[in-house]
Scaffold this motif. Sequence first.
Motif, mmCIF file in Angstrom:
data_model
loop_
_atom_site.group_PDB
_atom_site.id
_atom_site.type_symbol
_atom_site.label_atom_id
_atom_site.label_comp_id
_atom_site.label_asym_id
_atom_site.label_seq_id
_atom_site.Cartn_x
_atom_site.Cartn_y
_atom_site.Cartn_z
ATOM 1 N N SER A 10 0.852 -1.185 0.000
ATOM 2 C CA SER A 10 0.000 0.000 0.000
ATOM 3 C C SER A 10 0.892 1.240 0.000
ATOM 4 C CB SER A 10 -0.890 0.001 1.249
ATOM 5 O OG SER A 10 -0.093 0.161 2.406
ATOM 6 N N ALA A 11 0.293 2.383 -0.208
ATOM 7 C CA ALA A 11 1.044 3.645 -0.193
ATOM 8 C C ALA A 11 1.683 3.876 1.179
ATOM 9 C CB ALA A 11 0.127 4.804 -0.563
ATOM 10 N N ARG A 14 4.832 1.734 1.464
ATOM 11 C CA ARG A 14 5.938 2.319 0.694
ATOM 12 C C ARG A 14 6.505 3.539 1.417
ATOM 13 N NH1 ARG A 14 2.319 1.183 -3.485
ATOM 14 N NH2 ARG A 14 1.742 3.367 -3.676
ATOM 15 N N THR A 15 5.637 4.341 2.022
ATOM 16 C CA THR A 15 6.102 5.510 2.781
ATOM 17 C C THR A 15 6.970 5.082 3.958
ATOM 18 O OG1 THR A 15 4.162 6.790 2.163
ATOM 19 C CG2 THR A 15 5.353 7.519 4.118
#
Length: 157
Positions: A10-11, A14-15
């Motif tokens: 998910s975003a 990745r963050t």
Amino acid sequence: MLITTSRKPSARTRTLCKLLSRFIAGRCMTRGKMGVQELLEFAEGGPLIVIGEYHGNPGELSFYDETGKLIFSLRFTDWYSKELDSYWFPDVEPALAGQGEIADAFESFFQFQRVEKDKIDQLPPGSTVIDAGEKDIDFMGSGKSLFKLNVRGFKKY
């Protein structure tokens, strides 16, 4: 040191991968379809950290040695500081503070300099510190909490 994600991250995952890699001066890579052996080739003989997900959010860190053996894993919920956006990450290894099984596992894995909690404020300005406790792991820069992992479980292999 290579930090990578689950296969379809998910975003938020990745963050977190980017944040951790910047904090510990490692490399971040999205995994894709690669297996652990392929990831170890990209790690170039170094250790590997894989960020797993739980219900679409980052929820587990798995720590592998350079041979691909799983050393320990950590389940967590994450929390981000509002001051993180304005923080510049220096390209230095952080110091490690804390007591207990998690702090000891981090020390053996990362081999960062260990400092006593009461001596954190005596570090040079701009220093980064990982303060590992039994309930949370606080990633600090310039004396402020940048982001924190709330520990839900820890397992050594």
